[in-house]
Design a protein around this motif. Sequence first.
Motif, PDB file in Angstrom:
ATOM      1  N   PRO A  33       0.508   0.953 -16.139  1.00 34.22           N
ATOM      2  CA  PRO A  33       0.316   0.679 -14.710  1.00 34.22           C
ATOM      3  C   PRO A  33       1.573   0.180 -14.025  1.00 34.22           C
ATOM      4  O   PRO A  33       1.764   0.409 -12.849  1.00 34.22           O
ATOM      5  CB  PRO A  33      -0.797  -0.375 -14.713  1.00 34.22           C
ATOM      6  N   SER A  34       2.463  -0.517 -14.751  1.00 33.65           N
ATOM      7  CA  SER A  34       3.686  -1.027 -14.133  1.00 33.65           C
ATOM      8  C   SER A  34       4.612   0.095 -13.693  1.00 33.65           C
ATOM      9  O   SER A  34       5.550  -0.139 -12.931  1.00 33.65           O
ATOM     10  CB  SER A  34       4.416  -1.958 -15.099  1.00 33.65           C
ATOM     11  N   ASN A  35       4.395   1.312 -14.199  1.00 34.18           N
ATOM     12  CA  ASN A  35       5.207   2.457 -13.800  1.00 34.18           C
ATOM     13  C   ASN A  35       4.542   3.293 -12.714  1.00 34.18           C
ATOM     14  O   ASN A  35       4.992   4.389 -12.419  1.00 34.18           O
ATOM     15  CB  ASN A  35       5.485   3.353 -15.009  1.00 34.18           C
ATOM     16  N   LYS A  36       3.462   2.796 -12.145  1.00 41.35           N
ATOM     17  CA  LYS A  36       2.681   3.549 -11.182  1.00 41.35           C
ATOM     18  C   LYS A  36       2.690   2.878  -9.814  1.00 41.35           C
ATOM     19  O   LYS A  36       3.022   1.712  -9.674  1.00 41.35           O
ATOM     20  CB  LYS A  36       1.230   3.661 -11.661  1.00 41.35           C
ATOM     21  N   ILE A  37       2.301   3.656  -8.794  1.00 42.97           N
ATOM     22  CA  ILE A  37       2.025   3.077  -7.480  1.00 42.97           C
ATOM     23  C   ILE A  37       0.668   2.410  -7.587  1.00 42.97           C
ATOM     24  O   ILE A  37      -0.343   3.073  -7.827  1.00 42.97           O
ATOM     25  CB  ILE A  37       2.018   4.161  -6.390  1.00 42.97           C
ATOM     26  N   GLN A  38       0.624   1.109  -7.424  1.00 41.70           N
ATOM     27  CA  GLN A  38      -0.596   0.352  -7.661  1.00 41.70           C
ATOM     28  C   GLN A  38      -1.370   0.212  -6.348  1.00 41.70           C
ATOM     29  O   GLN A  38      -0.844  -0.282  -5.354  1.00 41.70           O
ATOM     30  CB  GLN A  38      -0.270  -1.002  -8.287  1.00 41.70           C
ATOM     31  N   ILE A  39      -2.627   0.650  -6.408  1.00 41.68           N
ATOM     32  CA  ILE A  39      -3.431   0.851  -5.205  1.00 41.68           C
ATOM     33  C   ILE A  39      -4.568  -0.157  -5.142  1.00 41.68           C
ATOM     34  O   ILE A  39      -5.247  -0.418  -6.135  1.00 41.68           O
ATOM     35  CB  ILE A  39      -4.038   2.273  -5.192  1.00 41.68           C
ATOM     36  N   GLY A  40      -4.800  -0.711  -3.938  1.00 40.15           N
ATOM     37  CA  GLY A  40      -5.993  -1.482  -3.643  1.00 40.15           C
ATOM     38  C   GLY A  40      -6.893  -0.693  -2.712  1.00 40.15           C
ATOM     39  O   GLY A  40      -6.415  -0.098  -1.736  1.00 40.15           O
ATOM     40  N   GLY A 383      -2.096  13.203  -2.253  1.00 42.27           N
ATOM     41  CA  GLY A 383      -0.862  13.473  -2.972  1.00 42.27           C
ATOM     42  C   GLY A 383       0.345  13.524  -2.051  1.00 42.27           C
ATOM     43  O   GLY A 383       1.441  13.076  -2.418  1.00 42.27           O
ATOM     44  N   ASN A 384       0.164  14.071  -0.847  1.00 42.32           N
ATOM     45  CA  ASN A 384       1.250  14.076   0.132  1.00 42.32           C
ATOM     46  C   ASN A 384       1.659  12.651   0.476  1.00 42.32           C
ATOM     47  O   ASN A 384       2.853  12.339   0.596  1.00 42.32           O
ATOM     48  CB  ASN A 384       0.810  14.828   1.381  1.00 42.32           C
ATOM     49  N   TRP A 385       0.669  11.768   0.635  1.00 41.01           N
ATOM     50  CA  TRP A 385       0.946  10.344   0.927  1.00 41.01           C
ATOM     51  C   TRP A 385       1.715   9.692  -0.221  1.00 41.01           C
ATOM     52  O   TRP A 385       2.740   9.027   0.004  1.00 41.01           O
ATOM     53  CB  TRP A 385      -0.373   9.628   1.160  1.00 41.01           C
ATOM     54  N   LEU A 386       1.262   9.904  -1.446  1.00 38.14           N
ATOM     55  CA  LEU A 386       1.932   9.311  -2.596  1.00 38.14           C
ATOM     56  C   LEU A 386       3.351   9.851  -2.735  1.00 38.14           C
ATOM     57  O   LEU A 386       4.284   9.112  -3.075  1.00 38.14           O
ATOM     58  CB  LEU A 386       1.121   9.581  -3.863  1.00 38.14           C
ATOM     59  N   GLY A 387       3.530  11.140  -2.451  1.00 37.22           N
ATOM     60  CA  GLY A 387       4.867  11.716  -2.487  1.00 37.22           C
ATOM     61  C   GLY A 387       5.781  11.115  -1.440  1.00 37.22           C
ATOM     62  O   GLY A 387       6.979  10.893  -1.680  1.00 37.22           O
TER      63      GLY A 387
END
Length: 456
Positions: A33-40, A383-387
């Motif tokens: 998880p530390s390598n990811k975009i962490q989402i609430g 996915g566009n948002w995360l990109g």
Amino acid sequence: MKRREFIKNASLASAAIGFPTIVPASVFGKGAPSNKIQIGQIGCGRIARDHDLPGVWQHDVARIIAVSDLDRNRMADGKSWVENFYSKKMGTPYLEVKMYEDYHDMLANPEIDAIVISTPDHWHSQPAMEAALAGKHVYLQKPTSLTIREGRQLADAVKKTGVMLQLGTQQRSSIQFRKAAELVRNGRIGKLHTVKIGLPGDPSGPDAPAMPVPANLNYDMWLGSTPEVPYTEIGVHPQQGYDRPGWLRLEQYGAGMITGWGQHHFDSAAWGMDTELTGPRYIEAVADFPRSGLWNVHGDFMVKAEYDNGIRMLTSGGYPNGIRYEGEEGWIWVSRGNYVASASDPVAKENSTKALDASDPAILDSVIGPDEIHLQQSKEHHGNWLGAIQGENDLLSPVEIGHRACSVCLISHIAMKMGRRLEWDPKTEQFVNDPEANTHLERSQRAPYGTNYVKV
């Protein structure tokens, strides 16, 4: 910021603050998880379960690590649902999703990089503003705002912070809506003069006596900036299951289908009309409103809007659900086809199966040349948002475009109420020489809730 730089910075930040012990050591590594975009996730109801949570977790760059909802039962259900998904995907108890009864505590968590907001319409602008001001990226369900003023406050706050806010107008990520807009923008039907948009209305409902507030619901905060009214279940959401909620049909919390689906179609139409950053000059409307029962949003309606570029836009439940562009040399029709965002969408699939059509089939086979207008492509909206957060692409539905599309919805609703032709100035975002109409551009807000109480 490129993905490699993002992951590096995220890892350094996690090391500095101490990553919480919510995962077993066996899963640390590339998928940690530390390598990811962490989402609430704020809001764990129908649209979150049917659309936003699956939309985010399909992308391996993101991890949903926290949920918040004012209904404790829904929040606990959302937590379990997310945990079960990741456990099945990773083959091990992967993480413990944190719950927040108050989303402000979630926004204060430095481990969270981004927020998805899937709340009722009257709870869109305020948490989005607060998330942006807290430095969190935002995916916001439409409509952008409850009023024109709220939308402008949100757009200005996002511009001030520079975070990535994506509006949930996911039709832009559907190939047929982009293709239709490109063909129109490149003159394949000649000069565009008329756009016809089909939107359903909502039915009236039964009377609903006041009920005791469920112990699991923070009803005062759920009401938010809107006036205090007695609780009744069909005015909020079902206490069992995730069917279409009753708040969608109450003007206290929104405007009905003119905003509920209107922002989708007005946004897509503006893409083809080349009016994304402006609005109509004149607008007028007629609508039927219920005369009894709890629900009070519009039913059958017709809205006529006129733009400075000479395009006339007609919107009504009498048209098929979708968008028809009419030019001097032909027409193009576009709809969602078989796609639905939620199982309880009000339009049956079989009534909207034709996703793309034209007066001449050859129009649809036309190739857009290298020197012509090419609109941005996206395979999937979340996915566009995360990109965009990673710096890999531009946002497809940024806040200013979202605010302008929502503004068309809101002034259409005002025109329904006024019953006369109104002149709108998109630059000042005011009706021209019409103080009475301008009183509808904002609503009083019940303290301490509302965008007026956000410290910018």
